[in-house]
Every structure is written in C-alpha cells, then in structure tokens.
Design a protein around this motif. Structure first.
Motif, PDB file in Angstrom:
ATOM      1  N   ALA A 183      -9.424  32.932  77.326  1.00  0.00           N
ATOM      2  CA  ALA A 183      -9.266  32.422  78.524  1.00  0.00           C
ATOM      3  C   ALA A 183     -11.482  31.941  78.267  1.00  0.00           C
ATOM      4  CB  ALA A 183      -9.869  34.208  79.012  1.00  0.00           C
ATOM      5  N   ARG A 184     -12.294  32.826  77.700  1.00  0.00           N
ATOM      6  CA  ARG A 184     -13.409  32.776  77.518  1.00  0.00           C
ATOM      7  C   ARG A 184     -13.518  31.055  77.167  1.00  0.00           C
ATOM      8  NH1 ARG A 184     -18.188  31.189  79.675  1.00  0.00           N
ATOM      9  NH2 ARG A 184     -19.744  31.718  78.177  1.00  0.00           N
ATOM     10  N   ILE A 185     -12.911  30.650  76.192  1.00  0.00           N
ATOM     11  CA  ILE A 185     -13.624  30.062  75.153  1.00  0.00           C
ATOM     12  C   ILE A 185     -12.360  28.512  76.074  1.00  0.00           C
ATOM     13  CG2 ILE A 185     -12.045  28.243  73.159  1.00  0.00           C
ATOM     14  CD1 ILE A 185     -14.183  29.536  72.347  1.00  0.00           C
ATOM     15  N   ALA A 186     -11.088  28.269  76.863  1.00  0.00           N
ATOM     16  CA  ALA A 186     -11.318  28.026  77.701  1.00  0.00           C
ATOM     17  C   ALA A 186     -12.098  27.525  78.987  1.00  0.00           C
ATOM     18  CB  ALA A 186      -9.999  28.396  78.132  1.00  0.00           C
ATOM     19  N   MET A 191      -1.292  31.760  69.737  1.00  0.00           N
ATOM     20  CA  MET A 191      -3.098  31.462  70.278  1.00  0.00           C
ATOM     21  C   MET A 191      -3.045  30.352  69.327  1.00  0.00           C
ATOM     22  SD  MET A 191      -5.204  35.764  69.114  1.00  0.00           S
ATOM     23  CE  MET A 191      -7.064  34.352  69.360  1.00  0.00           C
ATOM     24  N   PHE A 192      -3.382  29.675  68.451  1.00  0.00           N
ATOM     25  CA  PHE A 192      -3.579  28.726  67.615  1.00  0.00           C
ATOM     26  C   PHE A 192      -2.626  27.356  68.938  1.00  0.00           C
ATOM     27  CE2 PHE A 192      -3.208  24.599  65.143  1.00  0.00           C
ATOM     28  CZ  PHE A 192      -4.027  24.410  64.993  1.00  0.00           C
ATOM     29  N   GLU A 193      -0.911  27.972  69.055  1.00  0.00           N
ATOM     30  CA  GLU A 193       0.126  27.077  69.595  1.00  0.00           C
ATOM     31  C   GLU A 193      -0.803  27.222  71.573  1.00  0.00           C
ATOM     32  OE1 GLU A 193       2.256  24.357  71.590  1.00  0.00           O
ATOM     33  OE2 GLU A 193       2.093  25.184  69.200  1.00  0.00           O
ATOM     34  N   GLN A 194      -1.116  27.790  72.222  1.00  0.00           N
ATOM     35  CA  GLN A 194      -2.619  27.686  73.284  1.00  0.00           C
ATOM     36  C   GLN A 194      -3.936  27.079  73.014  1.00  0.00           C
ATOM     37  OE1 GLN A 194      -3.396  32.018  75.361  1.00  0.00           O
ATOM     38  NE2 GLN A 194      -3.863  30.583  76.610  1.00  0.00           N
ATOM     39  N   THR A 195      -4.533  26.816  71.686  1.00  0.00           N
ATOM     40  CA  THR A 195      -5.229  26.401  71.602  1.00  0.00           C
ATOM     41  C   THR A 195      -4.982  24.538  70.908  1.00  0.00           C
ATOM     42  OG1 THR A 195      -6.276  27.965  70.735  1.00  0.00           O
ATOM     43  CG2 THR A 195      -6.813  25.022  70.270  1.00  0.00           C
ATOM     44  N   GLN A 202      -2.126  23.220  73.262  1.00  0.00           N
ATOM     45  CA  GLN A 202      -1.910  22.794  74.923  1.00  0.00           C
ATOM     46  C   GLN A 202      -2.623  22.176  75.114  1.00  0.00           C
ATOM     47  OE1 GLN A 202       0.890  25.500  76.082  1.00  0.00           O
ATOM     48  NE2 GLN A 202       2.439  25.502  74.214  1.00  0.00           N
ATOM     49  N   ARG A 203      -3.733  23.358  75.331  1.00  0.00           N
ATOM     50  CA  ARG A 203      -4.800  23.272  76.026  1.00  0.00           C
ATOM     51  C   ARG A 203      -6.429  21.802  75.487  1.00  0.00           C
ATOM     52  NH1 ARG A 203      -6.915  28.937  76.186  1.00  0.00           N
ATOM     53  NH2 ARG A 203      -6.434  29.263  78.411  1.00  0.00           N
ATOM     54  N   GLY A 204      -5.964  21.026  74.373  1.00  0.00           N
ATOM     55  CA  GLY A 204      -6.680  20.678  73.404  1.00  0.00           C
ATOM     56  C   GLY A 204      -5.758  19.457  74.124  1.00  0.00           C
ATOM     57  N   GLU A 205      -4.523  19.324  73.993  1.00  0.00           N
ATOM     58  CA  GLU A 205      -3.637  18.215  74.812  1.00  0.00           C
ATOM     59  C   GLU A 205      -4.588  17.566  76.124  1.00  0.00           C
ATOM     60  OE1 GLU A 205       0.460  17.854  72.977  1.00  0.00           O
ATOM     61  OE2 GLU A 205       0.227  19.507  73.559  1.00  0.00           O
ATOM     62  N   GLN A 206      -4.256  18.871  76.887  1.00  0.00           N
ATOM     63  CA  GLN A 206      -4.235  18.349  78.508  1.00  0.00           C
ATOM     64  C   GLN A 206      -5.942  17.619  78.121  1.00  0.00           C
ATOM     65  OE1 GLN A 206      -4.348  22.703  80.242  1.00  0.00           O
ATOM     66  NE2 GLN A 206      -1.938  22.263  80.036  1.00  0.00           N
ATOM     67  N   TRP A 207      -7.006  18.415  77.565  1.00  0.00           N
ATOM     68  CA  TRP A 207      -7.995  17.342  76.837  1.00  0.00           C
ATOM     69  C   TRP A 207      -8.008  16.270  77.235  1.00  0.00           C
ATOM     70  CZ3 TRP A 207      -9.972  16.544  72.722  1.00  0.00           C
ATOM     71  CH2 TRP A 207     -11.688  15.078  72.882  1.00  0.00           C
ATOM     72  N   ARG A 224      -0.314  15.047  69.926  1.00  0.00           N
ATOM     73  CA  ARG A 224      -1.084  16.496  68.988  1.00  0.00           C
ATOM     74  C   ARG A 224      -1.442  16.840  67.852  1.00  0.00           C
ATOM     75  NH1 ARG A 224       1.713  20.870  71.038  1.00  0.00           N
ATOM     76  NH2 ARG A 224       2.766  22.657  69.777  1.00  0.00           N
ATOM     77  N   ALA A 225      -1.232  15.941  66.909  1.00  0.00           N
ATOM     78  CA  ALA A 225      -1.301  15.837  65.492  1.00  0.00           C
ATOM     79  C   ALA A 225      -2.809  16.399  65.671  1.00  0.00           C
ATOM     80  CB  ALA A 225      -0.850  14.847  64.626  1.00  0.00           C
ATOM     81  N   TYR A 226      -3.421  15.024  67.020  1.00  0.00           N
ATOM     82  CA  TYR A 226      -4.682  15.093  67.229  1.00  0.00           C
ATOM     83  C   TYR A 226      -5.414  16.385  66.989  1.00  0.00           C
ATOM     84  CZ  TYR A 226      -8.567  12.234  68.613  1.00  0.00           C
ATOM     85  OH  TYR A 226     -10.173  11.703  68.337  1.00  0.00           O
ATOM     86  N   VAL A 227      -4.795  16.771  67.930  1.00  0.00           N
ATOM     87  CA  VAL A 227      -5.913  17.859  68.801  1.00  0.00           C
ATOM     88  C   VAL A 227      -5.359  19.482  67.898  1.00  0.00           C
ATOM     89  CG1 VAL A 227      -5.620  17.325  71.287  1.00  0.00           C
ATOM     90  CG2 VAL A 227      -4.056  18.472  70.555  1.00  0.00           C
TER      91      VAL A 227
END
Length: 216
Positions: free
Chosen positions: A65-68, A109-113, A115-120, A132-135
């Motif tokens: 949550a803090r990293i997000a 946790m990595f999958e969550q990272t 997913q958030r990267g894709e949103q970013w 997806r590969a990019y992030v």
C-alpha cells in the motif's frame, strides 16, 4: 476498541518485523526476536497479529500500500521525489526479500505490482506493443538492483543497501533511465530482427525456451 498506545505498538511491531524479515528472511526472524526489537511482549504481538504468518500478511499489505502511494504520487505529480522517500529504500528491500522466498504470497505480490504498473502505463504516453511485458520486465529490472545488493556493493566499494551507497545506486539508475541507450534506428532494426525470428519459429512450428538456471 484499540487505544492510541495499542496502535503505536502495532506500528512498532510492524516496523520491527519488516526490518528483521528483510535482514534474516521470513524463516530466520522469530516472534520473540521481533517482539524484543519492537519493545513489546510476544503475547502483545500475538494479540495484534495472531501469528508470524498473520504478521507477515500485515507487513506485505502495508508495504504494498505504501509503495502504491508513492507510485500514485509520482503519477499525479510527474516528479519522482516520492520514489526516493526515506522509507522507500527499506520497503523496496523488504518486498524483494519477500519475493525471493518463492512463496505463493510473493508471486501474488509481484502480480499486484504488474497490475499497478499497467494502470500507470495507461496514463503515460509511452509506446509499447506489449504493455504487460513492458511493466513486468521493468519491475524485474528495478527489483534486480536490490536482489544483487551484495554484488553491487562489492563492485562499488560501499553498501548500496544503506546511505550513502543507496543514493549512488539510485542516481545511476536515474541517469540510465533519463537517456536512451539505443538510437531510434538501432531500436527499429532490433525490433524487426525479433519479428523475423518470431515469424521463422512460427513457420517451423518450433519453440525456443530460455535455458533454466536450476541445477536440478
């Protein structure tokens, strides 16, 4: 209902657990050691978190949550000051250590990272044929800096997991990301070569897999 002192104790336990989990790994950090580092009893720790697994779940949730939060600040402001906040270094090291244990929780946790990267990525003007590969690759590259702490420390002659070595590490990464390593022509040639290789494999109905690093 929890008192203010209870909430403070809970935060101290969490912070102590993150530090010890990072230093020793999940298996190497005991309830007793964490309680002692937090200045509380083992009973109070169990009161708040139930077990070491419950404590780890709470640490994972808080760290992610803090990293997000830091990532969101970066997205909204366009500046990266938050990415090098005082607690960012410790959280990055903790998350990498958690991923290294190979548990289902670490994979999640990595999958969550990702997913958030894709949103970013969707909020930027960056171009990619495979978001997806990019992030995912970008995330692995960033985590690799902390995974190879010992090797980087030896190469640079100072601990990159502590100040001021950490600042030197981040400065180098910023300089790398701030300028292209390939010209547009070189990148285009490489992408076309990859396309040709992919087409040839499809034509041959073959497949290629990266060699495993396992000793089994």
């Amino acid at each position: 209902m929890s008192s203010d002192s209870d909430l403070t104790a809970r935060a101290r336990i969490r912070d102590a657990a993150i530090a010890l989990f990072t230093e020793r790994g999940i298996a190497g950090a005991t309830i007793r050691d964490i309680a002692q580092a937090a200045g509380v009893s083992s009973g109070l720790l169990r009161h708040h978190f139930g077990s070491k697994e419950g404590l780890r779940d709470a640490c994972d949730e808080w760290a992610m949550a803090r990293i997000a939060q830091l990532q969101m600040a970066f997205t909204e402001s366009g500046t990266i000051g938050g990415a090098i906040a005082p607690d960012a270094m410790a959280l990055q090291q903790y998350l990498v250590r958690s991923l290294m244990d190979g548990s289902p929780r670490g994979a999640a946790m990595f999958e969550q990272t990702v997913q958030r990267g894709e949103q970013w990525l969707a909020t930027t003007g960056l171009e990619t044929s495979d978001p997806r590969a990019y992030v995912a690759v970008l995330g692995a590259m960033k985590m690799g800096m902390f995974l190879m702490r010992d090797q980087l420390t030896a190469a640079l002659g100072e601990d990159v997991g502590a100040m001021p070595g950490y600042l030197r590490l981040i400065r180098a990464s910023l300089e790398i990301f701030s300028q292209p390593l390939l010209t547009p022509e070189q990148a285009d040639d490489a992408l076309k070569a990859l396309d040709r290789l992919g087409d040839s494999l499809i034509g041959e109905k073959g497949s290629w897999r990266m060699p495993s690093m396992s000793k089994d």
